[in-house]
Design a protein around this motif. Sequence first.
Motif, PDB file in Angstrom:
ATOM      1  N   LEU A 192       0.848  -1.192   0.000  1.00 15.70           N
ATOM      2  CA  LEU A 192       0.000   0.000   0.000  1.00 15.70           C
ATOM      3  C   LEU A 192       0.879   1.235   0.000  1.00 15.70           C
ATOM      4  N   ARG A 193       0.631   2.159  -0.915  1.00 12.69           N
ATOM      5  CA  ARG A 193       1.330   3.439  -0.910  1.00 12.69           C
ATOM      6  C   ARG A 193       0.363   4.531  -0.443  1.00 12.69           C
ATOM      7  N   VAL A 194       0.788   5.292   0.560  1.00  9.97           N
ATOM      8  CA  VAL A 194       0.020   6.428   1.067  1.00  9.97           C
ATOM      9  C   VAL A 194       0.781   7.692   0.684  1.00  9.97           C
ATOM     10  N   PRO A 195       0.250   8.502  -0.226  1.00 14.41           N
ATOM     11  CA  PRO A 195       0.983   9.690  -0.696  1.00 14.41           C
ATOM     12  C   PRO A 195       1.209  10.690   0.432  1.00 14.41           C
ATOM     13  N   GLY A 196       2.384  11.321   0.408  1.00  7.10           N
ATOM     14  CA  GLY A 196       2.699  12.358   1.379  1.00  7.10           C
ATOM     15  C   GLY A 196       2.357  13.738   0.861  1.00  7.10           C
ATOM     16  N   SER A 197       2.354  14.708   1.766  1.00  4.50           N
ATOM     17  CA  SER A 197       2.016  16.084   1.388  1.00  4.50           C
ATOM     18  C   SER A 197       3.174  16.819   0.740  1.00  4.50           C
ATOM     19  N   ASP A 198       4.407  16.312   0.913  1.00  5.85           N
ATOM     20  CA  ASP A 198       5.584  16.973   0.361  1.00  5.85           C
ATOM     21  C   ASP A 198       6.313  16.009  -0.573  1.00  5.85           C
ATOM     22  N   PRO A 199       6.061  16.085  -1.885  1.00  7.32           N
ATOM     23  CA  PRO A 199       6.682  15.131  -2.826  1.00  7.32           C
ATOM     24  C   PRO A 199       8.191  15.269  -2.945  1.00  7.32           C
ATOM     25  N   SER A 200       8.773  16.330  -2.384  1.00  8.50           N
ATOM     26  CA  SER A 200      10.225  16.488  -2.455  1.00  8.50           C
ATOM     27  C   SER A 200      10.957  15.598  -1.456  1.00  8.50           C
ATOM     28  N   LEU A 201      10.223  15.071  -0.470  1.00 10.58           N
ATOM     29  CA  LEU A 201      10.848  14.232   0.561  1.00 10.58           C
ATOM     30  C   LEU A 201      10.951  12.789   0.075  1.00 10.58           C
ATOM     31  N   PRO A 202      12.051  12.099   0.379  1.00  7.31           N
ATOM     32  CA  PRO A 202      12.139  10.679   0.025  1.00  7.31           C
ATOM     33  C   PRO A 202      11.126   9.860   0.804  1.00  7.31           C
ATOM     34  N   GLY A 203      10.674   8.765   0.216  1.00  2.00           N
ATOM     35  CA  GLY A 203       9.675   7.929   0.848  1.00  2.00           C
ATOM     36  C   GLY A 203      10.242   7.051   1.950  1.00  2.00           C
ATOM     37  N   LEU A 204       9.350   6.533   2.772  1.00  2.00           N
ATOM     38  CA  LEU A 204       9.705   5.632   3.871  1.00  2.00           C
ATOM     39  C   LEU A 204       8.947   4.330   3.693  1.00  2.00           C
ATOM     40  N   LEU A 205       9.660   3.223   3.711  1.00  2.00           N
ATOM     41  CA  LEU A 205       9.070   1.896   3.625  1.00  2.00           C
ATOM     42  C   LEU A 205       8.848   1.352   5.039  1.00  2.00           C
ATOM     43  N   VAL A 206       7.630   0.880   5.299  1.00  2.38           N
ATOM     44  CA  VAL A 206       7.280   0.270   6.582  1.00  2.38           C
ATOM     45  C   VAL A 206       6.833  -1.155   6.274  1.00  2.38           C
ATOM     46  N   HIS A 207       7.592  -2.146   6.707  1.00  2.45           N
ATOM     47  CA  HIS A 207       7.267  -3.505   6.283  1.00  2.45           C
ATOM     48  C   HIS A 207       7.317  -4.497   7.431  1.00  2.45           C
ATOM     49  N   GLY A 208       6.560  -5.561   7.264  1.00  5.13           N
ATOM     50  CA  GLY A 208       6.530  -6.659   8.209  1.00  5.13           C
ATOM     51  C   GLY A 208       6.149  -7.928   7.479  1.00  5.13           C
ATOM     52  N   HIS A 209       6.443  -9.074   8.083  1.00  3.83           N
ATOM     53  CA  HIS A 209       6.124 -10.330   7.409  1.00  3.83           C
ATOM     54  C   HIS A 209       4.951 -11.030   8.086  1.00  3.83           C
ATOM     55  N   LEU A 210       4.193 -11.760   7.285  1.00  4.34           N
ATOM     56  CA  LEU A 210       2.991 -12.442   7.746  1.00  4.34           C
ATOM     57  C   LEU A 210       3.243 -13.901   8.102  1.00  4.34           C
ATOM     58  N   ASP A 211       4.346 -14.476   7.664  1.00  2.00           N
ATOM     59  CA  ASP A 211       4.627 -15.873   7.984  1.00  2.00           C
ATOM     60  C   ASP A 211       5.238 -15.995   9.367  1.00  2.00           C
ATOM     61  N   VAL A 212       5.134 -17.188   9.937  1.00  2.63           N
ATOM     62  CA  VAL A 212       5.696 -17.483  11.250  1.00  2.63           C
ATOM     63  C   VAL A 212       6.394 -18.839  11.179  1.00  2.63           C
ATOM     64  N   VAL A 213       7.247 -19.103  12.155  1.00  3.65           N
ATOM     65  CA  VAL A 213       7.852 -20.432  12.246  1.00  3.65           C
ATOM     66  C   VAL A 213       6.826 -21.394  12.853  1.00  3.65           C
ATOM     67  N   PRO A 214       6.947 -22.686  12.580  1.00  6.81           N
ATOM     68  CA  PRO A 214       5.987 -23.651  13.144  1.00  6.81           C
ATOM     69  C   PRO A 214       6.017 -23.677  14.672  1.00  6.81           C
ATOM     70  N   ALA A 215       4.932 -24.202  15.245  1.00  4.47           N
ATOM     71  CA  ALA A 215       4.823 -24.299  16.703  1.00  4.47           C
ATOM     72  C   ALA A 215       4.211 -25.646  17.077  1.00  4.47           C
ATOM     73  N   ASP A 216       4.772 -26.294  18.096  1.00  8.27           N
ATOM     74  CA  ASP A 216       4.251 -27.556  18.600  1.00  8.27           C
ATOM     75  C   ASP A 216       3.312 -27.239  19.765  1.00  8.27           C
ATOM     76  N   PRO A 217       2.010 -27.430  19.599  1.00 10.91           N
ATOM     77  CA  PRO A 217       1.063 -27.043  20.660  1.00 10.91           C
ATOM     78  C   PRO A 217       1.282 -27.784  21.974  1.00 10.91           C
ATOM     79  N   ARG A 218       1.952 -28.935  21.955  1.00 11.32           N
ATOM     80  CA  ARG A 218       2.185 -29.678  23.188  1.00 11.32           C
ATOM     81  C   ARG A 218       3.106 -28.933  24.142  1.00 11.32           C
ATOM     82  N   GLU A 219       3.867 -27.970  23.625  1.00 12.86           N
ATOM     83  CA  GLU A 219       4.826 -27.248  24.454  1.00 12.86           C
ATOM     84  C   GLU A 219       4.266 -25.924  24.984  1.00 12.86           C
ATOM     85  N   TRP A 220       3.081 -25.542  24.537  1.00 11.57           N
ATOM     86  CA  TRP A 220       2.546 -24.215  24.833  1.00 11.57           C
ATOM     87  C   TRP A 220       1.543 -24.247  25.975  1.00 11.57           C
ATOM     88  N   THR A 221       1.479 -23.121  26.703  1.00 12.15           N
ATOM     89  CA  THR A 221       0.473 -22.948  27.750  1.00 12.15           C
ATOM     90  C   THR A 221      -0.910 -22.773  27.146  1.00 12.15           C
TER      91      THR A 221
END
Length: 427
Positions: A61-90
């Motif tokens: 998603l790109r959200v335009p800024g009010s000042d086009p002279s400024l360089p953009g900023l990327l904000v990112h995160g990942h949706l995947d996770v490592v596996p989990a064994d439910p027997r070990e969890w509370t």
Amino acid sequence: MTPDRYEDEAVRMCAELIRVDTSNPGPGEREAAELVMTWLTEAGLDPLYVETAPRRGNVVLRVPGSDPSLPGLLVHGHLDVVPADPREWTVPPFSGEIADGCVWGRGAVDMKHMAAMMAAVARSGLRPRRDLVFAWLADEETGGDHGARHLVAKRPELFEGCAESISEVGGYSVEPAPGLRLYLVETAQKGLAWLRLTASGRAGHASMLHPDSALTELAAAIARIGSHPWPRRLTPTTRRMLAEICDACGVPFDEDDLDSVLDRLGPVARFVGASLVHVANPTRFQAGYATNVVPELAVAEVDGRFLPGLRDDFLDTIDRLAGPSVRREFIDVEEAVEAPFDTPLVEAMLAALRAEDPQARVVPYCLSAGTDNRTFDRLGIRGYGFVPLRLPPELDFAAMFHGVDERVPVSALRFGARVLRDLLSTY
């Protein structure tokens, strides 16, 4: 949107994302990506869905800024996770349960909390000064071939104009002394060198003498590598970090007594300590096909992480430890990265933190692992780890990355949403 609304949404969205099993390897990120798409389109935004392989979903998603002279900023995160064994969890790891003041489940720390905050802030009527590019990515946990690596190689125009980025792993608080809160901003990452080591010898019956056994040769090499005491090396980032910690604590910085500085960090010392040395851990060993046959070939794999600016030093040491009879080749290699700390972006991070926590101080650190920031560096985008969380001092947050009973305090999520929105609105 009122402040309480987007803070509440960050908590709700974090729990909902956790309930979507995006284990990698596993079912893929499509369902979680579609959930993010729904949240954004409901708010009148126009996100792009990119599926790089069946069920490997990314959202940009790109959200335009009010000042086009400024360089953009990327904000990112990942949706995947490592596996989990439910027997070990509370609690069941994909329950997204809210209990004891925390949101529980796989991804609560790594890193659906940030994915949720990003979505809540993007929906909040944000009016940024510069272009913001939000990216919810697939496949970070296994290298990013279906996420950041693919988009950087095939869709670089999505990040056009971005000069800096923020993502995991940093921005959370530690308390080296009562009333003293430091927020660790990740400004450097070790390089990655996954290595395959191979030894060859003469095959034959195991009842005979075999002084040139490939298996014995490689086993000895792996033992030398795995037990090697790597010396501590201070890169510019780690030297600055330790000096800042000492300054905050009012004690002199002594490079010959690093343990006393690390001791002040409590549980996070182990996490930070790994950033002071190269690391090479043997992870796989393959040889032979029968008990009574000495094999002609033995193969091992090593997960290597080298300090910024010291790749050659690391590889030269590996070759010396392996010995001349062992052949080395790369399975995968990523360069180390290091970004400056004295920048307007870091100043803006500190200002946003202090608006919520007047005692906040920021210090840089080098991540011992790697994130998608390292991939975006190929586009000239300088990366910072900054997911703002004010945490209880007794919570060993760093230990929950890929650990059991991942959880994030609800108060920290609400704090993070406020800080993130302030930063993205003012920077």
